[in-house]
Scaffold this motif. Sequence first.
Motif, PDB file in Angstrom:
ATOM      1  N   SER A 150      50.370  37.852  22.202  1.00 28.71           N
ATOM      2  CA  SER A 150      50.467  36.278  22.801  1.00 28.71           C
ATOM      3  C   SER A 150      51.889  35.975  22.397  1.00 28.71           C
ATOM      4  O   SER A 150      52.220  35.779  21.330  1.00 28.71           O
ATOM      5  N   ALA A 155      43.423  40.654  34.674  1.00 31.74           N
ATOM      6  CA  ALA A 155      44.563  41.144  33.823  1.00 31.74           C
ATOM      7  C   ALA A 155      44.401  42.687  33.481  1.00 31.74           C
ATOM      8  O   ALA A 155      43.509  43.215  33.486  1.00 31.74           O
ATOM      9  N   LEU A 166      46.931  43.917  27.299  1.00 33.81           N
ATOM     10  CA  LEU A 166      47.823  42.576  27.350  1.00 33.81           C
ATOM     11  C   LEU A 166      48.948  42.809  25.977  1.00 33.81           C
ATOM     12  O   LEU A 166      48.598  43.264  24.969  1.00 33.81           O
TER      13      LEU A 166
END
Length: 142
Positions: free
Chosen positions: A47, A40, A44
């Motif tokens: 979530s 990844a 990121l």
Amino acid sequence: AARDMLRVLRHGGLIAFAAWTPQGLGARLMELGLRYSSPAPDALPPSPFRWGDPQAVHGYLGHGVRELAFQQRALLLPALSPGHARLLFEATFAPTVLLVRSLADDPPRLAKWREEYDRLVSEFHADGVVRFEYLLTRATKA
């Protein structure tokens, strides 16, 4: 996302949505899939499963809503076994289809993923169904 929902909704309008819970099978299967996927990026995004946590939703919507209510629900997927559920996902659920394709050249790694998948799903499988927990959220724009 919350800011945009509140921006486009008129005062007194209804906000309603469902989201997989962070501790439920949907989130845990995604985590498993990510462990077997390509690396990844370093940063990121938050979530999406936080939308299945009442505390997070309250923080997102804050004082922009009233009558904020939650219901815990579950989608029940008929499956004879965890392996049966996996086969269904391998054939029909795009992220799983793509993951299996990406692991096809590494049979030991694919077998390990399948073993972990079945073990994880077994925690949520009983009486011929797999339980996917989600949070149903409903609120009125203040």
